[in-house]
Design an enzyme around this catalytic site. Sequence first.
Site, PDB file in Angstrom:
ATOM      1  N   SER A  38      12.550 -15.271  -7.627  1.00 33.15           N
ATOM      2  CA  SER A  38      13.760 -15.295  -6.415  1.00 33.15           C
ATOM      3  C   SER A  38      13.601 -16.389  -5.349  1.00 33.15           C
ATOM      4  CB  SER A  38      13.844 -14.081  -5.662  1.00 33.15           C
ATOM      5  OG  SER A  38      15.107 -14.055  -4.907  1.00 33.15           O
ATOM      6  N   ASP A 184      17.997 -10.940 -10.763  1.00 34.40           N
ATOM      7  CA  ASP A 184      16.828 -11.020 -10.131  1.00 34.40           C
ATOM      8  C   ASP A 184      15.554 -10.893 -10.850  1.00 34.40           C
ATOM      9  OD1 ASP A 184      14.758 -11.097  -8.018  1.00 34.40           O
ATOM     10  OD2 ASP A 184      16.619 -11.361  -6.789  1.00 34.40           O
TER      11      ASP A 184
END
Length: 314
Positions: A38, A184
């Site tokens: 991320s 993610d």
Amino acid sequence: MKADAVFEGGGVRGIAFAGAIQAMEEAGVEWQRLAGTSAGAVIAALLAGGYNSHEVRDLLRELDFSKLRGRTLLHRIPVVGSVVELFIHLGFYKNDYLAEWIDGVLAEKGIQTFADLPEGKLKIIASDISNGQLLVLPDDLDRYGMTPRDVKISTAVKMSTAMPFFFRPVIWKADDGSKSYILDGGLLSNFPIWIYDTDGEPRFPTFGFRFVKEEIDTGAVIPTPVHLFTNMFRTMLQAHDLRHISEETKERTVQIPTGDISATDFDLSDEEMGCLYQSGYSSAKAFLASWDFEQHKAKRMRRAKKPGMKVRVR
């Protein structure tokens, strides 16, 4: 001193990493390999591309955080527009702005795909929710019939930062017509400190960089489905921050306090950004003051020899 670096996911709090790497560079640390999830993937990509800490800091200052919420015409309809976006595109917002920004920044260094970097220089973590598998890029590209030359680093960052519900997933289409939905990396490994570990005595350290948040936000008002989903993911990220990590991991990790700033606080003030940066810098300074690589190696090897314990070291 040579070292690898692994950066945790944590949304906008990634600004703190820029301060931490400045302290590391002042101490003479030279990055060999970099990895992240991320927000950590953003920092890892910039460092792998050849930017130093001061340049990373300046680049992040130029980044328009308000544009990270990629809005469409539907968002002009209060509440309903966001819900429609979620059901049509499986996410409230587009994540195109960040990918385009990464693309442009790396282009300045003549870098576009993973093939433009030395082999093993950069690893980015994402989650293939179609197959329920952790995705390490570029290592796992052969799973999709691709090579490092086929995938832009900006695409990998877009995948790694695609927070569930908040951003649209990235969809990969295979030659056989099947689709993989990528989200993610924090879903499966928000802090991949293990990624460069192998058996044997380490030649140089792998430093981890993660956030410390004392308590999960309470009392959040959730009047709509939009608030429900965004708060669900915010809670998940904060739970990652609070999870237990081993003593061995703590020994090689710079832990950075972020106060009450959460991963999705995209409207940070200049003062808040400055506080994050300074927190990263101070935390790394304090870490280096007590770091002893030889002592760390000895302790890891002793743990590895204990019955029933397996410690993989690089």
